[in-house]
Each structure stands twice: as C-alpha cells, then as structure tokens.
Design a protein around this motif. Structure first.
Motif, PDB file in Angstrom:
ATOM      1  N   MET A   1       0.858  -1.184   0.000  1.00 21.91           N
ATOM      2  CA  MET A   1       0.000   0.000   0.000  1.00 21.91           C
ATOM      3  C   MET A   1       0.895   1.235   0.000  1.00 21.91           C
ATOM      4  SD  MET A   1      -3.146   1.029   2.564  1.00 21.91           S
ATOM      5  CE  MET A   1      -2.127   1.401   4.008  1.00 21.91           C
ATOM      6  N   VAL A   2       0.780   2.046  -1.041  1.00 22.51           N
ATOM      7  CA  VAL A   2       1.602   3.245  -1.177  1.00 22.51           C
ATOM      8  C   VAL A   2       0.709   4.478  -1.033  1.00 22.51           C
ATOM      9  CG1 VAL A   2       3.177   4.541  -2.658  1.00 22.51           C
ATOM     10  CG2 VAL A   2       3.175   2.035  -2.728  1.00 22.51           C
ATOM     11  N   ASP A   3       1.014   5.299  -0.059  1.00 20.50           N
ATOM     12  CA  ASP A   3       0.266   6.529   0.176  1.00 20.50           C
ATOM     13  C   ASP A   3       0.954   7.676  -0.559  1.00 20.50           C
ATOM     14  OD1 ASP A   3      -1.039   8.781   1.114  1.00 20.50           O
ATOM     15  OD2 ASP A   3      -1.032   8.168   3.205  1.00 20.50           O
ATOM     16  N   GLU A   4       0.300   8.181  -1.613  1.00 13.58           N
ATOM     17  CA  GLU A   4       0.870   9.264  -2.403  1.00 13.58           C
ATOM     18  C   GLU A   4       0.160  10.598  -2.134  1.00 13.58           C
ATOM     19  OE1 GLU A   4       2.861   7.004  -6.246  1.00 13.58           O
ATOM     20  OE2 GLU A   4       1.175   8.361  -6.566  1.00 13.58           O
ATOM     21  N   THR A   5      -0.204  10.832  -0.907  1.00 21.16           N
ATOM     22  CA  THR A   5      -0.890  12.067  -0.538  1.00 21.16           C
ATOM     23  C   THR A   5      -0.134  13.309  -0.981  1.00 21.16           C
ATOM     24  OG1 THR A   5      -2.012  11.076   1.366  1.00 21.16           O
ATOM     25  CG2 THR A   5      -1.663  13.448   1.434  1.00 21.16           C
ATOM     26  N   TYR A   6       1.204  13.260  -0.924  1.00 23.74           N
ATOM     27  CA  TYR A   6       2.002  14.459  -1.183  1.00 23.74           C
ATOM     28  C   TYR A   6       2.752  14.435  -2.518  1.00 23.74           C
ATOM     29  CZ  TYR A   6       1.115  15.048   3.799  1.00 23.74           C
ATOM     30  OH  TYR A   6       0.507  15.179   5.015  1.00 23.74           O
ATOM     31  N   VAL A   7       2.530  13.437  -3.330  1.00 27.31           N
ATOM     32  CA  VAL A   7       3.352  13.273  -4.535  1.00 27.31           C
ATOM     33  C   VAL A   7       3.122  14.384  -5.554  1.00 27.31           C
ATOM     34  CG1 VAL A   7       1.753  11.852  -5.906  1.00 27.31           C
ATOM     35  CG2 VAL A   7       4.236  11.514  -6.124  1.00 27.31           C
ATOM     36  N   GLU A   8       1.933  14.966  -5.573  1.00 27.74           N
ATOM     37  CA  GLU A   8       1.640  16.007  -6.572  1.00 27.74           C
ATOM     38  C   GLU A   8       2.444  17.280  -6.337  1.00 27.74           C
ATOM     39  OE1 GLU A   8      -3.066  15.333  -6.977  1.00 27.74           O
ATOM     40  OE2 GLU A   8      -2.017  14.690  -5.157  1.00 27.74           O
ATOM     41  N   PHE A   9       2.981  17.442  -5.128  1.00 30.14           N
ATOM     42  CA  PHE A   9       3.807  18.610  -4.834  1.00 30.14           C
ATOM     43  C   PHE A   9       5.243  18.460  -5.335  1.00 30.14           C
ATOM     44  CE2 PHE A   9       0.645  18.870  -1.305  1.00 30.14           C
ATOM     45  CZ  PHE A   9       0.193  20.174  -1.509  1.00 30.14           C
ATOM     46  N   ALA A  10       5.659  17.251  -5.655  1.00 29.29           N
ATOM     47  CA  ALA A  10       7.059  16.976  -5.969  1.00 29.29           C
ATOM     48  C   ALA A  10       7.472  17.546  -7.322  1.00 29.29           C
ATOM     49  CB  ALA A  10       7.318  15.475  -5.944  1.00 29.29           C
ATOM     50  N   ASP A  11       8.685  18.088  -7.367  1.00 28.04           N
ATOM     51  CA  ASP A  11       9.214  18.586  -8.641  1.00 28.04           C
ATOM     52  C   ASP A  11       9.390  17.444  -9.640  1.00 28.04           C
ATOM     53  OD1 ASP A  11       9.357  21.278  -7.983  1.00 28.04           O
ATOM     54  OD2 ASP A  11      11.392  21.130  -7.185  1.00 28.04           O
ATOM     55  N   ASN A  12       9.858  16.303  -9.157  1.00 24.02           N
ATOM     56  CA  ASN A  12      10.099  15.147 -10.026  1.00 24.02           C
ATOM     57  C   ASN A  12       8.947  14.143  -9.911  1.00 24.02           C
ATOM     58  OD1 ASN A  12      10.831  14.649  -7.364  1.00 24.02           O
ATOM     59  ND2 ASN A  12      12.483  13.246  -7.897  1.00 24.02           N
ATOM     60  N   TYR A  13       7.738  14.653  -9.960  1.00 22.65           N
ATOM     61  CA  TYR A  13       6.526  13.838  -9.823  1.00 22.65           C
ATOM     62  C   TYR A  13       6.555  12.597 -10.711  1.00 22.65           C
ATOM     63  CZ  TYR A  13       1.687  12.480 -10.861  1.00 22.65           C
ATOM     64  OH  TYR A  13       0.543  11.763 -11.071  1.00 22.65           O
ATOM     65  N   LYS A  14       6.923  12.759 -11.970  1.00 23.01           N
ATOM     66  CA  LYS A  14       6.877  11.647 -12.915  1.00 23.01           C
ATOM     67  C   LYS A  14       7.893  10.557 -12.589  1.00 23.01           C
ATOM     68  CE  LYS A  14       4.920  14.220 -16.801  1.00 23.01           C
ATOM     69  NZ  LYS A  14       5.091  14.652 -18.218  1.00 23.01           N
ATOM     70  N   GLU A  15       8.920  10.903 -11.821  1.00 20.76           N
ATOM     71  CA  GLU A  15       9.925   9.910 -11.426  1.00 20.76           C
ATOM     72  C   GLU A  15       9.554   9.211 -10.127  1.00 20.76           C
ATOM     73  OE1 GLU A  15      13.686  11.851 -11.192  1.00 20.76           O
ATOM     74  OE2 GLU A  15      13.495  12.773 -13.171  1.00 20.76           O
ATOM     75  N   ILE A  16       8.578   9.779  -9.411  1.00 22.70           N
ATOM     76  CA  ILE A  16       8.215   9.244  -8.102  1.00 22.70           C
ATOM     77  C   ILE A  16       6.922   8.436  -8.115  1.00 22.70           C
ATOM     78  CG2 ILE A  16       7.559   9.856  -5.732  1.00 22.70           C
ATOM     79  CD1 ILE A  16       9.343  12.300  -5.972  1.00 22.70           C
ATOM     80  N   THR A  17       5.876   8.960  -8.769  1.00 20.96           N
ATOM     81  CA  THR A  17       4.580   8.287  -8.679  1.00 20.96           C
ATOM     82  C   THR A  17       4.644   6.839  -9.155  1.00 20.96           C
ATOM     83  OG1 THR A  17       2.259   8.323  -9.363  1.00 20.96           O
ATOM     84  CG2 THR A  17       3.869   9.172 -10.945  1.00 20.96           C
ATOM     85  N   SER A  18       3.941   5.984  -8.420  1.00 21.96           N
ATOM     86  CA  SER A  18       3.917   4.555  -8.746  1.00 21.96           C
ATOM     87  C   SER A  18       2.718   4.159  -9.597  1.00 21.96           C
ATOM     88  CB  SER A  18       3.907   3.728  -7.450  1.00 21.96           C
ATOM     89  OG  SER A  18       5.107   3.876  -6.735  1.00 21.96           O
ATOM     90  N   VAL A  19       1.906   5.129  -9.996  1.00 24.32           N
ATOM     91  CA  VAL A  19       0.711   4.807 -10.782  1.00 24.32           C
ATOM     92  C   VAL A  19       1.041   3.980 -12.025  1.00 24.32           C
ATOM     93  CG1 VAL A  19      -1.161   5.768 -12.177  1.00 24.32           C
ATOM     94  CG2 VAL A  19      -0.693   6.707  -9.905  1.00 24.32           C
ATOM     95  N   PRO A  20       2.089   4.307 -12.805  1.00 20.10           N
ATOM     96  CA  PRO A  20       2.403   3.483 -13.979  1.00 20.10           C
ATOM     97  C   PRO A  20       2.686   2.015 -13.643  1.00 20.10           C
ATOM     98  CG  PRO A  20       3.535   5.583 -14.145  1.00 20.10           C
ATOM     99  CD  PRO A  20       2.973   5.501 -12.750  1.00 20.10           C
TER     100      PRO A  20
END
Length: 362
Positions: free
Chosen positions: A185-204
């Motif tokens: 279970m990955v909580d991405e509550t704050y991922v949209e604030f990240a400069d490198n969002y596309k390198e961090i989000t696990s959605v893909p």
C-alpha cells in the motif's frame, strides 16, 4: 526491524485555542501541510451554481468522476476506487487484506498502524536512518522482506521526512514483495507537490503489478480536507471488486463529486500550486541549510523536516515560540524514531514563510 508502541498526533487547532487562548481563525497552520492557495479557483467560482445537485443521489458507480481522475493520473478508469477520504480507503484495504503482520517504513503517519491494530494485526517498523538523511537503503531493506509479512506500507513522499522513493526503486521493492506474497500500500498524498513527480509516482506500475494499491486524496494538494474525497489506483481488478462489494454506497455526496471533477481539471490552479511550492521549498531549504543550528533533509513534499542541533533548543520550545506568534508548527517528538530535536513545517506563501523563519531562527 522494531515494534513500536502507541503514539499520538499533535494538538489540533481547537485544542490550541483552548490552551493558549488564541482564536483558531488567527492561527496560521504550518502543521497541516495544506496548499496555501486554498481551494481551486475554478471551484470557488462555480460550485455554488451546482447546489441543486444535493436534491438527487450521485451515480453510485461515480463513473464520470472516475474517468476524470483517470485522465488526471493517466490510468484506466476501471483502476480507480472512490472513498470518503483516504482514511476510509485505508480502513477498507486493511479489512480486505486482513494482515496478521504488517511492515511500515517509519517514521511516518500514525493512521496506518492504528487501522492495522484495529483489524487485529501486528505492526513492525523498518526505521529510516538519520545517518542516511532518512533515505531508504533499498538493498538492506529488501533483505528484511520475507513470507511472514502480509502487508507493506509506504508513504511516498514520506511524512514527516519529506523524502521520496523513485519509481525505479519502488519496482525493485515490488519485485521482492511479489516473490514473498506481500501486498503493498503506497500513500501518495504528497506526490503532486514533488518537482520530479513523474519519477516518483507509482501509478504506472499498476499496469504491471497486481500487488500494489496507491492512495490519493484532495485534502492536501487541493486544500479540501473537509470535502472528504479520496481515491485509490490499482491494476488488481479482483481487489477492486472486493473493495466495491464491501464499502457502503454513496459515501461521496453529490457536491463532492462535482467538486472533484472541477478541481482535477483546474490546470491553472495545479500549475500555480506546483510553481509556488517548488520556489518556496528551494528557498526555505537553502535558508535553513545555511544556519549551523539546524540540519535539513532534502524535501520532496510541501513540507520539511528539521533537526535542531543547538543544545538549548527543543521541538517543544520552538512550538511554544511559534504558537505565541500565532503560527503552528509540528513538534515531531511523537513520531516513531524521532525525539524532541525534530520539527516539521509546511511551505506557505513567501511572506508567511519569512515570518516563520524569523520566528524560529531568532
């Protein structure tokens, strides 16, 4: 790996109001980690026009909203699960998975441990090391994963450290978890604030792994905690069916559905938020890094963890100093593996950030 005892959240604004005699409306909360711009501009202008929506039930499948969110996060709408805030979704996931033993990467948000304990499970913590700036040592960590663990919980970017795990690293973790039959279970509550969002989000990764579910919400990035609108993303369709079969219908009200569709399409607001946070994150990080009394850790979220190096400075004292100037920071002594030498504060507007910095650094 360590087992952690009960811990508690910091005081909320109502308690602060009672203790210090300061009206909560006068307090600037640097502790809540909420977007300083407030709610979506488009939402503020248009939601009232849809007030008649409360006269009818929302679509119990939330099809239009799920398609809107799917476009926003770039996935299939059938991978989207709606919830009354991420808290409801965490609870539902725990009920479905019913883990006997869960592993949590800490220090982190306490609600995971609470829900797992309520479900009868045991929580173990894998502590991030201060000596490594709270950056995960993935080689050491993956060696701790075994078949005795049912659930792994990761907050990414993590609260309160604000560090992030890249998607490349997350893939390594998922591979080992797959081998050991561990659900993640990955909580991405704050991922949209990240400069490198596309390198961090696990959605893909949900397109390739069926042992992962990702939590998102509108409380922080969209500054709408009272809306109670949360969602999750997973490629495991059986898991989606299990969740939908268990949760109550219409847990999201008609106005929240409309609000969600408006917010996720407010591209001007989204861009302005990211620009503001990016600029202030860089500026505040550099400011505190230059002061020998503080140790900073590179932030990816909209907040920063700071270690107090001066012997005569504690988190409680700085909390008191700030609150008396009507600013609330987070005393991090209640987080697992942290103590009275850590504080956390989020990034607000430049003017407010300068005011807080002057208070803390005087």
């Amino acid at each position: 790996m360590l087992q952690h005892k009960d811990h508690f959240h910091g005081s909320d604004l109502e308690k602060i109001e009672q203790i210090y005699g300061i009206r909560k409306e006068e307090i600037t909360s640097f502790s809540a980690n909420v977007n300083p711009l407030g709610i979506s501009f488009l939402l503020r202008e248009t939601l009232a026009k849809h007030i008649d929506a409360i006269s009818s039930y929302p679509d119990r499948e939330y099809l239009s909203l799920r398609k809107c969110i799917a476009d926003y996060v770039d996935t299939d709408y059938e991978n989207i699960i709606m919830g009354n805030g991420s808290t409801e979704l965490i609870s539902l996931f725990i009920q479905i998975e019913h883990p006997a033993k869960a592993l949590i990467i800490g220090p982190t948000y306490s609600e995971y441990e609470r829900e797992i304990a309520l479900g009868g499970g045991t929580c173990l913590y894998y502590p991030l090391q201060e000596a490594l700036n709270f950056v995960l040592d993935v080689d050491h960590f993956t060696k701790q994963l075994n078949e005795s663990i049912d659930l792994l919980v990761i907050c990414n970017p993590n609260n309160p450290t604000s560090g992030a795990i890249s998607r490349k690293t997350m893939r390594r973790i998922l591979d080992v978890c797959k081998q050991n039959d561990i659900f993640v279970m990955v909580d991405e509550t704050y991922v949209e604030f990240a400069d490198n969002y596309k390198e961090i989000t696990s959605v893909p990764l949900t397109a390739f792994y069926n042992n992962i579910v990702i939590l998102r919400g509108t409380s922080k990035f969209f500054a709408a905690p009272g809306l109670r609108l949360g969602y999750a993303v997973t490629g495991n369709r059986d898991f989606v069916k299990s969740i939908n079969a268990r949760k109550n219908p219409w847990t999201i009200n008609s106005l929240a559905v409309i609000a969600g569709e408006i917010m996720f399409r407010d591209t001007a607001y989204i861009a302005r938020t990211r620009n503001l946070i990016s600029e202030e994150r860089t500026r505040m990080y550099q400011l505190f890094s230059q002061d020998s009394r503080f140790k900073t850790y590179p932030p990816s979220g909209n907040f920063m963890l700071v270690r107090l190096l001066s012997e005569d400075m504690t988190s409680g004292e700085l909390f008191e100093r700030a609150i008396r100037e009507k600013m609330m920071i987070r005393d991090c002594s209640t987080f697992p593996f942290l103590d009275h030498k850590y504080i956390r504060f989020c990034f607000m507007t430049r003017e407010l950030n300068d005011r807080l910095a002057e208070c803390i650094m005087k």
